[in-house]
Design an enzyme around this catalytic site. Sequence first.
Site, PDB file in Angstrom:
ATOM      1  N   GLU A  15      51.587  40.559  36.416  1.00 57.35           N
ATOM      2  CA  GLU A  15      50.350  39.865  36.097  1.00 57.35           C
ATOM      3  C   GLU A  15      49.431  40.858  35.409  1.00 57.35           C
ATOM      4  O   GLU A  15      49.089  41.884  35.974  1.00 57.35           O
ATOM      5  CB  GLU A  15      49.703  39.328  37.379  1.00 57.35           C
ATOM      6  CG  GLU A  15      48.741  38.175  37.170  1.00 57.35           C
ATOM      7  CD  GLU A  15      47.399  38.629  36.616  1.00 57.35           C
ATOM      8  OE1 GLU A  15      46.701  37.786  36.024  1.00 57.35           O
ATOM      9  OE2 GLU A  15      47.056  39.810  36.764  1.00 57.35           O
ATOM     10  N   CYS A  63      41.443  37.755  39.641  1.00 57.63           N
ATOM     11  CA  CYS A  63      42.897  37.627  39.536  1.00 57.63           C
ATOM     12  C   CYS A  63      43.286  36.157  39.430  1.00 57.63           C
ATOM     13  O   CYS A  63      42.625  35.289  39.984  1.00 57.63           O
ATOM     14  CB  CYS A  63      43.549  38.252  40.762  1.00 57.63           C
ATOM     15  SG  CYS A  63      45.344  38.151  40.766  1.00 57.63           S
ATOM     16  N   CYS A  66      46.148  36.232  43.125  1.00 61.19           N
ATOM     17  CA  CYS A  66      45.569  36.388  44.468  1.00 61.19           C
ATOM     18  C   CYS A  66      44.143  35.869  44.499  1.00 61.19           C
ATOM     19  O   CYS A  66      43.234  36.535  44.999  1.00 61.19           O
ATOM     20  CB  CYS A  66      45.610  37.844  44.891  1.00 61.19           C
ATOM     21  SG  CYS A  66      47.267  38.513  45.036  1.00 61.19           S
ATOM     22  N   HIS A  70      40.707  37.400  46.991  1.00 59.22           N
ATOM     23  CA  HIS A  70      39.459  37.948  46.450  1.00 59.22           C
ATOM     24  C   HIS A  70      38.275  37.099  46.907  1.00 59.22           C
ATOM     25  O   HIS A  70      37.198  37.626  47.207  1.00 59.22           O
ATOM     26  CB  HIS A  70      39.519  37.993  44.921  1.00 59.22           C
ATOM     27  CG  HIS A  70      40.324  39.130  44.386  1.00 59.22           C
ATOM     28  ND1 HIS A  70      39.912  40.441  44.468  1.00 59.22           N
ATOM     29  CD2 HIS A  70      41.536  39.162  43.764  1.00 59.22           C
ATOM     30  CE1 HIS A  70      40.822  41.230  43.918  1.00 59.22           C
ATOM     31  NE2 HIS A  70      41.813  40.476  43.496  1.00 59.22           N
ATOM     32  N   SER A 507      46.195  47.205  43.024  1.00 62.85           N
ATOM     33  CA  SER A 507      46.770  47.825  41.828  1.00 62.85           C
ATOM     34  C   SER A 507      45.856  48.881  41.224  1.00 62.85           C
ATOM     35  O   SER A 507      46.270  49.622  40.340  1.00 62.85           O
ATOM     36  CB  SER A 507      47.112  46.755  40.775  1.00 62.85           C
ATOM     37  OG  SER A 507      48.239  45.993  41.200  1.00 62.85           O
ATOM     38  N   CYS A 551      49.736  43.844  39.585  1.00 58.41           N
ATOM     39  CA  CYS A 551      48.806  42.747  39.330  1.00 58.41           C
ATOM     40  C   CYS A 551      47.580  43.359  38.661  1.00 58.41           C
ATOM     41  O   CYS A 551      46.636  43.744  39.315  1.00 58.41           O
ATOM     42  CB  CYS A 551      48.437  42.050  40.631  1.00 58.41           C
ATOM     43  SG  CYS A 551      47.548  40.500  40.387  1.00 58.41           S
ATOM     44  N   CYS A 554      44.152  39.004  34.799  1.00 59.23           N
ATOM     45  CA  CYS A 554      44.712  37.742  34.293  1.00 59.23           C
ATOM     46  C   CYS A 554      44.159  37.330  32.944  1.00 59.23           C
ATOM     47  O   CYS A 554      44.778  36.550  32.239  1.00 59.23           O
ATOM     48  CB  CYS A 554      44.496  36.620  35.306  1.00 59.23           C
ATOM     49  SG  CYS A 554      42.772  36.417  35.787  1.00 59.23           S
TER      50      CYS A 554
END
Length: 574
Positions: A15, A63, A66, A70, A507, A551, A554
């Site tokens: 991602e 994101c 997820c 968040h 990440s 990740c 996005c």
Amino acid sequence: MAKKHLVIDPITRIEGHLRIEAIIDENNVVTDAYSSSTMFRGIEEILKGRDPRDCGLLAMRICGVCTGTHYQRSIEAVEHAFNVTIPKNARLVRNLIQGALYLHDHIVHFYHLHALDWVDITEALKADPKATVVEAQKWAKISGQRPWNANEDVYAQVQERVTKYVKQGRLGIFGNAYWGSKGFKLTPEQNLIGLSHYLDALELQRDLAKMMAIFGGKNPHPQSFVVGGVTCVQDIKNPARIAEFKQILKRGQKFTKEAYLSDVYMAGTMYADEALEGIGGGVGNYMSYGGFRLDDLPFYNSSKLFPSGIVKNRDLTKVFEVDETKITEDVTHAWYEGNTNLHPYDGVTKPNYTGFGKKEDNIAYLDTKNKYSWIKSPLYDDERMEVGPLARMIVGYASNDERIKKYVTNFLTNANLPANVLFSTVGRTAARAIESELMADIMMEWVDELALNVAHGDLSTWTEFDFNNVAKDAKGIGLEEAPRGALGHWVKIKDGKVENYQAVVPSTWNAAPRDYKGRLGAYESSLIGTKVANPDQPLEILRTIHSFDPCIACAVHIIDTNGKELGVYKVNPI
């Protein structure tokens, strides 16, 4: 023979946007590596000046995977600032939504993002379906389970479906991979098992996503969390909704035990030499914030499913406590202003893009001596850390947590592998599967606990608080274990509005560039010593990077201060 400089950009099956540069020697062994995120977001800046109760709805846009975690961390940071403790039903609902995310995320990761680093699809077409049934039974027997969907006709149909794609000159979702690489080690029958489960998981993930939406309202970007609790009162009052959730959970649990675990046993055994050698081990320091409250005390006083702690230098005999005040972010090699290690409460997110470095043979290389990534470099007490499922299992194991140690020990015993194999790419992949089984089992307890609590007449889902009296000047943190690891949101509130906001995501910890001392991040250090069978097909590098489940982000939106869109960009990969 001169060293080679490999560039893998973009890293796919993740991602976000990630670039890896690696230096390999004359034996094709990685001697140096650099991890770079090539996109900027700046969500923290967007949150400044807003009502803190609204932050979750924007923070979840950090994101596209997820989203809910968040959302929860942002809400919990504000609850911490306001000293709000949520009711039991709200705790259970949040645990169930987050647990559903774990199960969905881990299964999707292994099969649809990571499996093709282990499974050669073209070799699966050479398998004998009858022999494949026997092979599937062998691996399922290790864990005392029936093999998932192991049928000669099923395997033959899978081969037929994929063969049609091959004959038409298109592999569709299986196209442009490194088929035939010497880095693959599974037999044709084992490859066919993996391919069959890959296709089954495509159908399962749809149901698992639905499970998140039952109490979350929708998925992605659930809507049922608010400061003080949750809003899904009608859903928890309806026995049919709870029963629907449990039915989907049972299917996910069954697939995890009969397919997922067996496939990881299979891959772990076939790649055991690499695991024992510690390939992909990385920094060797592991951190867990702790997660999933098991009682109704405030987060920092409650018992948790995942214990909080730090294991250093792969030493399973010692666990150190986590002190969030020791967390800082360094930007020496990140495209931001300044280079001082700042605690997230005081964090600054001011872009300072300095571009790439040298250009040779029409390839632009990172300026690795200076700034080369949009990701900051988090430090804990001036040390690099790895976070994620492996960190959780290692911290739990080293803490002698009864539940975690049982699941980890059971896996290692069944696989006939020592505990030190955890410190590897194989171990990181295995930890995610172990955690999935644990999560599916504990969620069965939580959903029954919720049903029983509601049946006894407790319908409370929200704790009332007086915003005007508590929100003038405050600060709070939301620390929890997201599927990919330790996630923290920090908020400072002044005169009832957000003065500063910082999120340090998993990440960020793992994909970060070098720090001010030149120490490598988790991705970078995990690649050192990796042998690449074919530099033109760096399968082994992808296998290790994918084991972290990157990740990065996005989307990127560019706006001016008036909200006017400045540009829309579409990238067509060749």
